[in-house]
Motif scaffolding. Structure first.
Motif, PDB file in Angstrom:
ATOM      1  N   LEU A  92     -22.781  75.030  35.173  1.00 42.42           N
ATOM      2  CA  LEU A  92     -23.284  75.435  36.496  1.00 42.42           C
ATOM      3  C   LEU A  92     -24.767  75.079  36.633  1.00 42.42           C
ATOM      4  O   LEU A  92     -25.220  74.648  37.692  1.00 42.42           O
ATOM      5  CB  LEU A  92     -23.080  76.933  36.719  1.00 42.42           C
ATOM      6  CG  LEU A  92     -21.621  77.422  36.773  1.00 42.42           C
ATOM      7  CD1 LEU A  92     -21.578  78.912  37.073  1.00 42.42           C
ATOM      8  CD2 LEU A  92     -20.812  76.653  37.811  1.00 42.42           C
ATOM      9  N   GLU A  96     -26.803  72.349  39.182  1.00 44.26           N
ATOM     10  CA  GLU A  96     -28.045  72.621  39.931  1.00 44.26           C
ATOM     11  C   GLU A  96     -29.144  71.633  39.544  1.00 44.26           C
ATOM     12  O   GLU A  96     -29.841  71.091  40.400  1.00 44.26           O
ATOM     13  CB  GLU A  96     -28.495  74.066  39.675  1.00 44.26           C
ATOM     14  CG  GLU A  96     -27.526  75.088  40.271  1.00 44.26           C
ATOM     15  CD  GLU A  96     -27.836  76.533  39.865  1.00 44.26           C
ATOM     16  OE1 GLU A  96     -28.857  76.772  39.182  1.00 44.26           O
ATOM     17  OE2 GLU A  96     -27.045  77.420  40.230  1.00 44.26           O
ATOM     18  N   ILE A 141     -14.184  74.597  40.443  1.00 44.57           N
ATOM     19  CA  ILE A 141     -14.354  75.146  41.797  1.00 44.57           C
ATOM     20  C   ILE A 141     -15.817  75.037  42.232  1.00 44.57           C
ATOM     21  O   ILE A 141     -16.117  74.704  43.379  1.00 44.57           O
ATOM     22  CB  ILE A 141     -13.842  76.602  41.826  1.00 44.57           C
ATOM     23  CG1 ILE A 141     -12.321  76.608  41.607  1.00 44.57           C
ATOM     24  CG2 ILE A 141     -14.199  77.289  43.143  1.00 44.57           C
ATOM     25  CD1 ILE A 141     -11.730  77.994  41.436  1.00 44.57           C
ATOM     26  N   ALA A 142     -16.722  75.313  41.302  1.00 41.55           N
ATOM     27  CA  ALA A 142     -18.153  75.195  41.625  1.00 41.55           C
ATOM     28  C   ALA A 142     -18.522  73.747  41.915  1.00 41.55           C
ATOM     29  O   ALA A 142     -19.312  73.462  42.834  1.00 41.55           O
ATOM     30  CB  ALA A 142     -18.990  75.737  40.465  1.00 41.55           C
ATOM     31  N   ASP A 145     -17.450  72.668  45.346  1.00 34.51           N
ATOM     32  CA  ASP A 145     -18.326  73.198  46.396  1.00 34.51           C
ATOM     33  C   ASP A 145     -19.629  72.409  46.462  1.00 34.51           C
ATOM     34  O   ASP A 145     -20.151  72.150  47.552  1.00 34.51           O
ATOM     35  CB  ASP A 145     -18.611  74.681  46.153  1.00 34.51           C
ATOM     36  CG  ASP A 145     -19.342  75.297  47.330  1.00 34.51           C
ATOM     37  OD1 ASP A 145     -18.765  75.314  48.428  1.00 34.51           O
ATOM     38  OD2 ASP A 145     -20.496  75.719  47.162  1.00 34.51           O
ATOM     39  N   ARG A 148     -18.870  69.319  48.314  1.00 34.52           N
ATOM     40  CA  ARG A 148     -18.739  69.646  49.742  1.00 34.52           C
ATOM     41  C   ARG A 148     -20.102  69.721  50.415  1.00 34.52           C
ATOM     42  O   ARG A 148     -20.296  69.232  51.531  1.00 34.52           O
ATOM     43  CB  ARG A 148     -18.015  70.992  49.895  1.00 34.52           C
ATOM     44  CG  ARG A 148     -17.908  71.499  51.335  1.00 34.52           C
ATOM     45  CD  ARG A 148     -17.399  72.939  51.418  1.00 34.52           C
ATOM     46  NE  ARG A 148     -18.301  73.913  50.837  1.00 34.52           N
ATOM     47  CZ  ARG A 148     -19.409  74.404  51.425  1.00 34.52           C
ATOM     48  NH1 ARG A 148     -19.738  74.004  52.635  1.00 34.52           N
ATOM     49  NH2 ARG A 148     -20.164  75.285  50.804  1.00 34.52           N
ATOM     50  N   ARG A 149     -21.075  70.286  49.708  1.00 24.59           N
ATOM     51  CA  ARG A 149     -22.420  70.427  50.267  1.00 24.59           C
ATOM     52  C   ARG A 149     -23.233  69.149  50.159  1.00 24.59           C
ATOM     53  O   ARG A 149     -24.376  69.103  50.614  1.00 24.59           O
ATOM     54  CB  ARG A 149     -23.173  71.550  49.527  1.00 24.59           C
ATOM     55  CG  ARG A 149     -22.643  72.930  49.817  1.00 24.59           C
ATOM     56  CD  ARG A 149     -23.482  74.006  49.146  1.00 24.59           C
ATOM     57  NE  ARG A 149     -23.124  74.228  47.759  1.00 24.59           N
ATOM     58  CZ  ARG A 149     -23.926  74.017  46.714  1.00 24.59           C
ATOM     59  NH1 ARG A 149     -25.157  73.535  46.912  1.00 24.59           N
ATOM     60  NH2 ARG A 149     -23.525  74.239  45.492  1.00 24.59           N
TER      61      ARG A 149
ATOM     62  N   GLU B  77     -24.907  80.449  51.811  1.00 21.87           N
ATOM     63  CA  GLU B  77     -24.805  79.030  52.143  1.00 21.87           C
ATOM     64  C   GLU B  77     -26.188  78.379  52.161  1.00 21.87           C
ATOM     65  O   GLU B  77     -26.350  77.218  51.776  1.00 21.87           O
ATOM     66  CB  GLU B  77     -24.126  78.859  53.516  1.00 21.87           C
ATOM     67  CG  GLU B  77     -23.551  77.486  53.766  1.00 21.87           C
ATOM     68  CD  GLU B  77     -22.407  77.126  52.832  1.00 21.87           C
ATOM     69  OE1 GLU B  77     -21.705  78.028  52.345  1.00 21.87           O
ATOM     70  OE2 GLU B  77     -22.239  75.916  52.571  1.00 21.87           O
ATOM     71  N   PRO B  80     -27.668  78.421  47.596  1.00 27.33           N
ATOM     72  CA  PRO B  80     -26.580  78.456  46.602  1.00 27.33           C
ATOM     73  C   PRO B  80     -27.011  78.967  45.235  1.00 27.33           C
ATOM     74  O   PRO B  80     -26.226  79.633  44.549  1.00 27.33           O
ATOM     75  CB  PRO B  80     -26.141  76.986  46.524  1.00 27.33           C
ATOM     76  CG  PRO B  80     -26.537  76.384  47.833  1.00 27.33           C
ATOM     77  CD  PRO B  80     -27.810  77.088  48.212  1.00 27.33           C
ATOM     78  N   VAL B  81     -28.245  78.691  44.843  1.00 27.96           N
ATOM     79  CA  VAL B  81     -28.687  79.142  43.520  1.00 27.96           C
ATOM     80  C   VAL B  81     -28.810  80.666  43.513  1.00 27.96           C
ATOM     81  O   VAL B  81     -28.411  81.332  42.555  1.00 27.96           O
ATOM     82  CB  VAL B  81     -30.018  78.469  43.132  1.00 27.96           C
ATOM     83  CG1 VAL B  81     -30.545  79.048  41.823  1.00 27.96           C
ATOM     84  CG2 VAL B  81     -29.823  76.954  43.006  1.00 27.96           C
ATOM     85  N   ARG B  84     -25.411  82.081  43.370  1.00 30.86           N
ATOM     86  CA  ARG B  84     -24.864  82.019  42.006  1.00 30.86           C
ATOM     87  C   ARG B  84     -25.343  83.214  41.192  1.00 30.86           C
ATOM     88  O   ARG B  84     -24.566  83.864  40.489  1.00 30.86           O
ATOM     89  CB  ARG B  84     -25.273  80.702  41.341  1.00 30.86           C
ATOM     90  CG  ARG B  84     -24.413  80.337  40.129  1.00 30.86           C
ATOM     91  CD  ARG B  84     -25.156  80.399  38.834  1.00 30.86           C
ATOM     92  NE  ARG B  84     -26.389  79.659  38.847  1.00 30.86           N
ATOM     93  CZ  ARG B  84     -27.493  80.091  38.242  1.00 30.86           C
ATOM     94  NH1 ARG B  84     -27.503  81.252  37.614  1.00 30.86           N
ATOM     95  NH2 ARG B  84     -28.580  79.370  38.288  1.00 30.86           N
ATOM     96  N   SER B 130     -16.905  77.487  51.315  1.00 31.24           N
ATOM     97  CA  SER B 130     -18.277  77.959  51.486  1.00 31.24           C
ATOM     98  C   SER B 130     -18.804  78.355  50.119  1.00 31.24           C
ATOM     99  O   SER B 130     -18.019  78.594  49.192  1.00 31.24           O
ATOM    100  CB  SER B 130     -18.314  79.180  52.419  1.00 31.24           C
ATOM    101  OG  SER B 130     -17.642  80.271  51.805  1.00 31.24           O
ATOM    102  N   VAL B 131     -20.117  78.433  49.999  1.00 30.54           N
ATOM    103  CA  VAL B 131     -20.717  78.889  48.745  1.00 30.54           C
ATOM    104  C   VAL B 131     -20.246  80.316  48.437  1.00 30.54           C
ATOM    105  O   VAL B 131     -19.857  80.633  47.311  1.00 30.54           O
ATOM    106  CB  VAL B 131     -22.248  78.831  48.835  1.00 30.54           C
ATOM    107  CG1 VAL B 131     -22.895  79.521  47.636  1.00 30.54           C
ATOM    108  CG2 VAL B 131     -22.709  77.374  48.930  1.00 30.54           C
ATOM    109  N   THR B 134     -16.643  80.369  47.437  1.00 28.47           N
ATOM    110  CA  THR B 134     -16.528  79.741  46.120  1.00 28.47           C
ATOM    111  C   THR B 134     -16.878  80.724  45.017  1.00 28.47           C
ATOM    112  O   THR B 134     -16.144  80.876  44.037  1.00 28.47           O
ATOM    113  CB  THR B 134     -17.450  78.507  46.047  1.00 28.47           C
ATOM    114  OG1 THR B 134     -16.957  77.517  46.964  1.00 28.47           O
ATOM    115  CG2 THR B 134     -17.504  77.927  44.640  1.00 28.47           C
TER     116      THR B 134
END
Lengths: 296, 296
Positions: A92, A96, A141-142, A145, A148-149, B77, B80-81, B84, B130-131, B134
Motif C-alpha cells: 500500500l 502511494e 482492491i487497493a 482503486d 481508477r483514480r 476521495e 486517499p492517504v 488509508r 471510490s476510495v 475501497t
C-alpha cells in the motif's frame, strides 16, 4: 531507464535479474532485499521495506518498480500481524510512493482460496481463505482503486506455483511441488504428499520472470488483477515426466488431505486477459520441467 | 459489561449512546472521539485513533467495541492517504487489538459502488468505485479472515444512507438526503439534486442505532459483512411525505447526473442475513420520516 526490484535476491527476483541482463542490458537496476547471497553488477539496497527510510530509498529515483518481496503463505498464517505489515502495508505504501509511475505487484493465486469450485477465469470472484490470500486480495482492491483514480500505472500479477524453488521451501506449504524436482534429479527417494490425480497450476521460474519483465517494461495498465497463465499439471504426469528424464528417480505418493485440498485441487484455468497481453505459460510439461531444472 | 464506542460524538454514535442509556443502563461506556460537543455521564477519551496510545486506551479494558469513527466519502476521495490511515489502518489495528473479544465495525453500502446493476442481495459481489468504498471493502475482507481464524467475534455492518444527518453534511456527498428533511421542516425552499424517480436506501438514525446496539450486544459472529436493512425510497415519495407533514415545505427537483448516479440509483435490496438476525429497517416511509426528524 531505472528499475527497482524488491525481493531482488529471492528466487523469482534473481530470475528476473537474469532475464533483464539478457534482454535489456541498458536498464539501471536497483535490487532491494534484506540480505544478498551473491554479488553482482547491479546496485543493491540492503534493508527492510517496513522501514520508511528503506522504502523511500527504494522508490526515490526509479521509473518502474517490481515488488516481489513477501512473507510466504505458511509464515503469514502463523503471524498475521507480520503479514499485515509485510504483505499489506508495504505494497500500500509502494502504491502511494510510486504515484504517477509504473508499479508491478506480485499477487498470488492464493486469492482464490483452496480448491476453487469451478473453472477459474478472469471474472472469477476471489474468495481467499488464508492470511496470505487475504492480504494479497486486499492489495488487489487497493491497486484497482489507485488505477481508477489515475494515480498509478502497471498491474498486479497473480503468480501460480513457481517451480522449482530451492529445496527447503522456507514458509511455502507448496514446497513439495518443487522438492519433487530436486529429489528426482538427485535420485533421492521422495514421497509426494498428494495423489497422482492431484492438479496444480505450475509455471517455471523462467516463464514467470519473462512475464514479470514484460509487465514491468510494458506500457499497459490494468486495474483488475491479472491471473498469469500456468500449466494445469496432474502430479502423476509430472512424476512420469521426471522419471523419464531421471530413470534413477524413486517417487511414490502418500496423500495428505490438507495439502491435496490446498495445493492439489486446482480446476481448469483460463487467463484471457494475460493471454491478450502476450503473457505466457510454459508450452508443455516437458519444457516446464526443462526450464524448472535449468534454474533450480 | 464495558463497551467502547468510537466516533462516540458523531451523529450515529450519539444515537447509539441514547439507545444504550434507554435499554441497557447498566453497561459501562467509554466514548472515543477527537472532540466532544456535549458533556455526559459516560467516560470520554479525547484523541485520534491513529495515535497508538489512544488506540491502546480505547481497547484496553472493554468487552466489546463499536467502531463508528471514519473519514467520510467525499473527504476520503480527496485524500486517499488520509483515508488509508483512518478508514483502513485503524480498523485493522482494532481487529488486532480486540483479539478474542467482540468488535462491530461500521461498514457501508459504498462497497457496492455507484448504481449497482441488479438487485443487491447478501451474495452480491461488492465492486467499490471510490476510495471510501475501497477501504471499507478491504476491512470487510480482513475481518472475514480474522473470523475464519477464530481471532475475533462480532460483525461488519454495512450502513445505508442514515437520515437525517445534521445540516451541512461535512464530507458526505449524500448530504442532500438529510438536508431535504431540515429544509422541509424549516419551510426553506430547497432544490433536491435528483429527480423524483431517484431511489436511495435510507434508514433513520434511530433504527440504525438499534441495529448497532443489537450487533454490539449480540452473541453471534459473522465473517461476511452484513448489509443492514433499509427502505428503498423514491425521492418523490419522500418529498410527498415531507410536504404532507410540513405544508409550508417548498421542495423542487433539479437533477445532478453524478449525484443521481452515486446516491439515487439504488436497486432492490434484499438483506436475508440481517433479517434473520433480527436487524430491522424503519417499517415504512412515514415512520422513517418521524424517526429521522425526532433526532435530526
Amino acid at each position: 531507464m531505472r528499475l527497482t526490484i524488491t525481493g531482488g535476491d529471492g528466487f523469482v527476483g534473481r530470475a528476473v535479474v537474469r532475464r533483464l541482463r539478457d534482454t535489456h542490458a541498458a536498464v539501471e537496476l536497483l535490487l532491494v532485499d534484506r540480505t544478498f547471497s551473491e554479488a553482482g553488477p547491479e546496485r543493491r539496497l540492503i534493508g527492510d521495506l517496513r522501514d520508511p527510510a528503506v522504502l523511500a530509498d527504494a522508490t526515490r529515483d526509479c521509473d518502474a518498480l517490481l515488488h516481489l518481496a513477501a512473507l510466504p503463505g505458511a509464515a503469514a498464517e502463523g503471524s498475521p500481524v507480520e503479514s499485515r505489515a509485510i504483505n499489506l502495508d508495504v505494497p500500500l505504501k509502494l502504491i502511494e510512493a510510486m504515484q504517477g509511475r509504473r508499479l508491478v505487484l506480485a499477487g498470488s493465486i492464493a486469492v482464490f482460496g483452496a480448491a476453487p469450485a469451478g473453472p477459474v477465469e478472469d471474472d472469477t470472484v476471489p474468495t481467499p481463505d488464508s492470511v496470505y490470500g487475504t492480504h494479497k486480495r486486499m492489495v488487489e482492491i487497493a491497486f484497482a482503486d489507485a488505477v481508477r483514480r489515475g494515480a498509478i500505472q502497471g498491474a498486479v500479477l497473480r503468480l501460480p506455483g513457481i517451480v522449482a524453488r530451492p529445496a527447503g521451501g522456507g514458509g511455502f506449504g507448496s514446497a513439495f511441488l518443487s522438492d519433487v524436482f530436486h529429489a528426482a534429479c538427485a535420485g533421492v527417494p521422495y514421497v509426494v504428499p498428494v495423489a497422482p490425480e492431484a492438479t496444480s497450476w505450475l509455471c517455471s521460474v523462467t516463464a514467470c520472470a519473462a512475464n514479470c519483465v514484460a509487465a514491468l517494461l510494458g506500457d499497459w495498465t490494468w486495474g483488475e488483477a491479472i491471473t498469469l497463465p500456468a500449466l494445469r499439471v496432474a502430479m502423476g504426469d509430472l512424476v512420469a515426466t521426471l522419471t523419464t528424464r531421471f530413470p534413477q528417480a524413486c517417487i511414490t505418493h502418500d496423500e495428505d488431505a490438507i495439502l491435496r485440498r490446498v495445493f492439489g485441487s486446482y480446476p481448469r484455468l483460463m487467463t484471457q486477459r494475460a493471454d491478450a497481453l502476450g503473457l505466457r505459460a510454459d508450452p508443455d510439461i516437458s519444457r516446464l520441467v526443462s526450464a524448472a531444472l535449468a534454474t533450480g
